[in-house]
Enzyme design. Structure first.
Site, PDB file in Angstrom:
ATOM      1  N   ASN A   6       0.847  -1.188   0.000  1.00 21.53           N
ATOM      2  CA  ASN A   6       0.000   0.000   0.000  1.00 21.53           C
ATOM      3  C   ASN A   6       0.889   1.246   0.000  1.00 21.53           C
ATOM      4  O   ASN A   6       1.392   1.653   1.035  1.00 21.53           O
ATOM      5  CB  ASN A   6      -0.902  -0.037   1.247  1.00 21.53           C
ATOM      6  CG  ASN A   6      -1.797   1.185   1.366  1.00 21.53           C
ATOM      7  OD1 ASN A   6      -1.877   1.992   0.442  1.00 21.53           O
ATOM      8  ND2 ASN A   6      -2.464   1.313   2.503  1.00 21.53           N
ATOM      9  N   LYS A   8       0.013   4.214  -0.375  1.00 20.29           N
ATOM     10  CA  LYS A   8      -0.729   5.379   0.134  1.00 20.29           C
ATOM     11  C   LYS A   8      -0.520   6.572  -0.809  1.00 20.29           C
ATOM     12  O   LYS A   8      -0.337   6.370  -2.005  1.00 20.29           O
ATOM     13  CB  LYS A   8      -0.333   5.688   1.578  1.00 20.29           C
ATOM     14  CG  LYS A   8      -0.444   4.439   2.465  1.00 20.29           C
ATOM     15  CD  LYS A   8      -0.370   4.704   3.934  1.00 20.29           C
ATOM     16  CE  LYS A   8      -0.491   3.388   4.677  1.00 20.29           C
ATOM     17  NZ  LYS A   8      -0.527   3.521   6.123  1.00 20.29           N
ATOM     18  N   HIS A  85      -9.873   1.199   4.537  1.00 19.68           N
ATOM     19  CA  HIS A  85      -8.648   1.433   5.319  1.00 19.68           C
ATOM     20  C   HIS A  85      -8.965   2.430   6.439  1.00 19.68           C
ATOM     21  O   HIS A  85      -9.750   3.361   6.237  1.00 19.68           O
ATOM     22  CB  HIS A  85      -7.546   1.984   4.403  1.00 19.68           C
ATOM     23  CG  HIS A  85      -6.207   1.973   5.061  1.00 19.68           C
ATOM     24  ND1 HIS A  85      -5.851   2.909   5.986  1.00 19.68           N
ATOM     25  CD2 HIS A  85      -5.161   1.113   4.959  1.00 19.68           C
ATOM     26  CE1 HIS A  85      -4.622   2.636   6.429  1.00 19.68           C
ATOM     27  NE2 HIS A  85      -4.189   1.543   5.816  1.00 19.68           N
ATOM     28  N   GLU A 157      -5.858  -4.907  10.798  1.00 17.45           N
ATOM     29  CA  GLU A 157      -4.867  -3.859  11.044  1.00 17.45           C
ATOM     30  C   GLU A 157      -5.245  -3.097  12.309  1.00 17.45           C
ATOM     31  O   GLU A 157      -6.139  -2.234  12.278  1.00 17.45           O
ATOM     32  CB  GLU A 157      -4.851  -2.852   9.882  1.00 17.45           C
ATOM     33  CG  GLU A 157      -4.520  -3.448   8.546  1.00 17.45           C
ATOM     34  CD  GLU A 157      -3.982  -2.377   7.586  1.00 17.45           C
ATOM     35  OE1 GLU A 157      -2.805  -2.457   7.247  1.00 17.45           O
ATOM     36  OE2 GLU A 157      -4.738  -1.457   7.223  1.00 17.45           O
TER      37      GLU A 157
END
Ligand code: PGA
Length: 233
Positions: A6, A8, A85, A157
């Site tokens: 990821n 981001k 997320h 997560e």
């Protein structure tokens, strides 16, 4: 194992192109998935790595300024998509209902969702971590058939672990994974939150983990290669 990267909101276009060249040298028997910043999806050209998106619209094509639909992602050859997320749940106030709609957009397009769930430090301290992820999973999968649900990859997560360098103890991870897998025995479950080439020595002892969602480490190909080698040994 599934290793999702990821990126981001990082890297200039030039940086992304040279990063991509470095990733091409990575050797791994695992299923690597690169989720670049959306702008770079069309620049992706790595053969042995799959392409993922960091987000998708909860709407179909139409009058939704600034959105990117699941069918547009599918046309761009995206095979995976991160959904829910914690950064989006916080920054964009994304709700479980939004997450549920996004899953319902992705699955008919044959894009595999990587559904993020996890508790805050406060919820963990109050012994509400299991309750939190149970409700996130239940709400996210509402109205989705079991056959379709099975295709979703869950990414556990802990929010307090993302980008902080702090990871939960193996006992804490095992408790969460065992719980998720008892309720959803057919789904792959991966871990995300400060996983790196050092703490992988500890994390890899957890046999319930089917892979990792990597943020910071995804931007450092050399350290990533070390991480991948350590999973092997
Ligand atoms: P991190 O991010 O590895 O930098 O903690 C993980 C994530 O946010 O998916």
């Amino acid at each position: 194992m599934i290793i999702a990267l990821n990126n981001k909101c990082n890297l200039s276009k030039e940086e992304f192109l040279s990063y991509q060249q470095e990733l091409k040298n990575i050797k791994s028997p695992h299923q690597l998935i690169l989720c670049p910043t959306t702008l770079y999806i069309n620049c992706f050209d790595i053969k042995n790595i799959s392409l993922g998106s960091q987000n998708v619209s909860s709407f179909d094509n139409g009058a939704h300024t600034g959105e990117i639909s699941a069918s547009q992602l599918a046309a761009a050859k995206v095979d995976y998509c991160i959904v829910g997320h914690s950064e989006r749940r916080q920054d964009q106030q994304e709700t479980d209902k939004d997450v549920n709609q996004k899953l319902k957009q992705l699955l008919p397009q044959n894009i595999t969702p990587i559904l993020c769930i996890g508790e805050t430090k406060e919820e963990r301290n109050q012994k509400k971590a299991l309750e939190k992820i149970t409700s996130q999973l239940k709400n996210a999968t509402l109205g989705i058939s079991l056959e379709e649900q099975k295709k979703i990859i869950f990414a556990y997560e802990p929010i307090w672990s993302i980008g902080t360098g702090n990871i939960p103890t193996n006992e804490e991870v095992i408790e969460m994974f065992t719980h998720i897998k008892s309720q959803y025995p057919h789904n792959k479950v991966i871990y995300g939150g400060s996983a790196n080439e050092t703490n992988i020595e500890t994390l890899k002892k957890i046999k319930e983990i089917d892979g990792y969602l990597l943020g910071g480490l995804s931007l450092k190909p050399k350290n990533l290669q070390t991480f991948l080698k350590k999973i092997e040994n």
